[in-house]
Design an enzyme around this catalytic site. Structure first.
Site, mmCIF file in Angstrom:
data_model
loop_
_atom_site.group_PDB
_atom_site.id
_atom_site.type_symbol
_atom_site.label_atom_id
_atom_site.label_comp_id
_atom_site.label_asym_id
_atom_site.label_seq_id
_atom_site.Cartn_x
_atom_site.Cartn_y
_atom_site.Cartn_z
ATOM 1 N N ASN A 38 1.044 3.455 -2.891
ATOM 2 C CA ASN A 38 2.064 4.222 -4.445
ATOM 3 C C ASN A 38 0.857 5.184 -4.356
ATOM 4 O OD1 ASN A 38 2.285 1.688 -4.336
ATOM 5 N ND2 ASN A 38 1.167 0.369 -6.203
ATOM 6 N N SER B 245 -7.712 -5.484 4.941
ATOM 7 C CA SER B 245 -8.535 -4.175 3.746
ATOM 8 C C SER B 245 -8.902 -5.626 3.071
ATOM 9 C CB SER B 245 -7.513 -3.858 2.935
ATOM 10 O OG SER B 245 -7.532 -2.478 3.672
ATOM 11 N N ARG C 278 2.318 -4.948 5.868
ATOM 12 C CA ARG C 278 1.261 -3.262 5.776
ATOM 13 C C ARG C 278 2.373 -2.468 5.210
ATOM 14 N NH1 ARG C 278 -4.521 -2.230 4.341
ATOM 15 N NH2 ARG C 278 -4.383 -0.488 3.376
ATOM 16 N N ASP D 69 0.926 -1.093 -0.021
ATOM 17 C CA ASP D 69 -0.005 -0.048 -0.246
ATOM 18 C C ASP D 69 0.985 1.435 -0.076
ATOM 19 O OD1 ASP D 69 -2.370 1.376 -0.077
ATOM 20 O OD2 ASP D 69 -2.177 1.102 2.213
ATOM 21 N N ASN E 14 -10.869 -3.234 -5.108
ATOM 22 C CA ASN E 14 -9.977 -1.951 -5.932
ATOM 23 C C ASN E 14 -11.330 -1.713 -7.119
ATOM 24 O OD1 ASN E 14 -7.366 -2.898 -4.604
ATOM 25 N ND2 ASN E 14 -7.772 -1.270 -4.205
ATOM 26 N N TRP E 15 -12.046 -2.407 -7.799
ATOM 27 C CA TRP E 15 -12.917 -1.909 -9.066
ATOM 28 C C TRP E 15 -13.426 -0.591 -8.811
ATOM 29 C CZ3 TRP E 15 -11.655 -4.666 -13.074
ATOM 30 C CH2 TRP E 15 -11.263 -5.570 -13.111
HETATM 31 C C1 IPE Z 1 -5.567 -3.358 0.032
HETATM 32 O O1 IPE Z 1 -5.173 -1.434 0.060
HETATM 33 C C2 IPE Z 1 -5.117 -3.516 -0.786
HETATM 34 C C3 IPE Z 1 -4.368 -3.632 -1.839
HETATM 35 C C4 IPE Z 1 -2.818 -3.361 -1.155
HETATM 36 C C5 IPE Z 1 -4.180 -4.366 -3.275
HETATM 37 P P1 IPE Z 1 -6.046 -0.497 -0.409
HETATM 38 O O2 IPE Z 1 -5.538 0.877 -0.451
HETATM 39 O O3 IPE Z 1 -6.901 -0.678 -1.364
HETATM 40 O O4 IPE Z 1 -6.806 -0.439 1.296
HETATM 41 P P2 IPE Z 1 -8.009 0.466 1.446
HETATM 42 O O5 IPE Z 1 -9.350 1.211 0.808
HETATM 43 O O6 IPE Z 1 -6.872 1.747 2.222
HETATM 44 O O7 IPE Z 1 -8.067 -0.205 2.908
HETATM 45 C C1 IPE Z 2 -1.835 -0.071 -3.505
HETATM 46 O O1 IPE Z 2 -1.388 1.475 -3.270
HETATM 47 C C2 IPE Z 2 -1.469 -0.622 -4.718
HETATM 48 C C3 IPE Z 2 -3.473 -0.582 -4.874
HETATM 49 C C4 IPE Z 2 -3.886 -0.232 -3.824
HETATM 50 C C5 IPE Z 2 -3.408 -1.151 -5.977
HETATM 51 P P1 IPE Z 2 -2.462 2.254 -3.311
HETATM 52 O O2 IPE Z 2 -2.883 3.054 -4.874
HETATM 53 O O3 IPE Z 2 -3.719 2.368 -2.569
HETATM 54 O O4 IPE Z 2 -1.946 3.922 -2.847
HETATM 55 P P2 IPE Z 2 -2.820 5.028 -2.081
HETATM 56 O O5 IPE Z 2 -2.990 4.178 -0.429
HETATM 57 O O6 IPE Z 2 -3.895 5.347 -2.009
HETATM 58 O O7 IPE Z 2 -1.603 5.584 -1.182
HETATM 59 MG MG MG Z 3 -4.068 2.165 -0.911
#
Ligand code: IPE
Ligand code: IPE
Ligand code: MG
Length: 233
Positions: free
Chosen positions: A18, A185, A177, A16, A64-65
């Site tokens: 990115n 999550s 994490r 998490d 994530n969709w």
């Molecule tokens: C968890 O990250 C899922 C992945 C790393 C693929 P999210 O960014 O989707 O989680 P939440 O929304 O903060 O709980």
């Molecule tokens: C994790 O990074 C990757 C995915 C869940 C696909 P995020 O995209 O959730 O990054 P933040 O949490 O918004 O910084």
């Molecule tokens: Mg995230």
């Protein structure tokens, strides 16, 4: 790390942070995802290089969709690209590449690449890389329950995991994490019953070998009792 330190068999990451990595640099989120793939390459080399046999990465959750359409299509494209570009190296290195999750939202070409990746790497003996894409712990458990019901056999704690998508993997010893949030999550809900949990404030693209070593060091000192007592204390 000392060579005689106790190593985990299976380490899993909720990758998490990115988006925030990109935001900090005033860049669109996709740049963070792109940078995150480079971290995957480094971490995979570090993990397998240290002799850990199983590495599992949470790349895209069933939730994530909900993200904006262009971010979702960017993540699908990165995943597709990863499978194409990294397959020869994984094959050479002897790393088995598995993808778990629902394939419902993926096109036929991508599904074909997933199958091919496994077929080409399944004889590898160095390590096992599992990418969780469109994966949800709840969906995994519900799918397993339905398969149990269909099979008509009564299950117990040793047979139920064979119905999960992780049937071929041991439970994770460590779940890390990154990104500063202290939550799961919807990751490996059933499998993490006795995992050691590590929460790092580092954003995934900034995760380093030094931090991995610190986590492995801490793990080597943990006393995993699995509900029992430690006679030495
Ligand atoms: C968890 O990250 C899922 C992945 C790393 C693929 P999210 O960014 O989707 O989680 P939440 O929304 O903060 O709980
Ligand atoms: C994790 O990074 C990757 C995915 C869940 C696909 P995020 O995209 O959730 O990054 P933040 O949490 O918004 O910084
Ligand atoms: Mg995230």
């Amino acid at each position: 790390m000392r060579s005689d330190d106790k190593l985990p068999v299976h380490i899993a990451f909720i990758m998490d942070g990115n988006g925030r990595w990109a935001k900090k640099r005033l860049l669109p989120r996709k740049f963070g995802h792109r940078e995150g793939v480079k971290t995957i390459d480094r971490v995979a080399d570090d993990v397998f290089g240290r002799g850990i046999k199983y590495l599992t990465l949470f790349a895209f959750s069933t939730e994530n969709w909900k993200r904006p359409k262009d971010e979702v299509s960017g993540l699908l494209a990165l995943f597709d690209n990863y499978l194409t570009k990294r397959l020869p190296k994984l094959e050479r290195d002897g790393v088995v590449l598995r993808v778990i999750g629902s394939e419902r939202g993926l096109n036929d070409e991508l599904r074909g690449k997933i199958d091919e990746a496994y077929k080409r790497t399944c004889g590898g003996t160095k390590g096992n890389l599992t990418i969780c894409f469109d994966y949800g712990g709840r969906a995994d458990i519900i799918g397993a329950v339905n398969r149990c019901v269909e099979s008509g056999v009564k299950v117990d704690e040793s047979s139920f995991p064979t119905f999960l998508q992780t049937a071929e993997l041991p439970d994770p010893d460590i779940i890390v994490r990154t990104g500063g949030e202290h939550r799961i999550s919807n990751f490996l809900l059933y499998q993490m019953a006795y995992s050691e949990l590590y929460f790092s404030d580092t954003l995934w693209p900034d995760f380093t070998a030094k931090e991995l070593d610190d986590i492995l060091k801490a793990y080597s000192k943990t006393d995993r009792r699995f509900g029992g007592v430690d006679e030495k204390r």
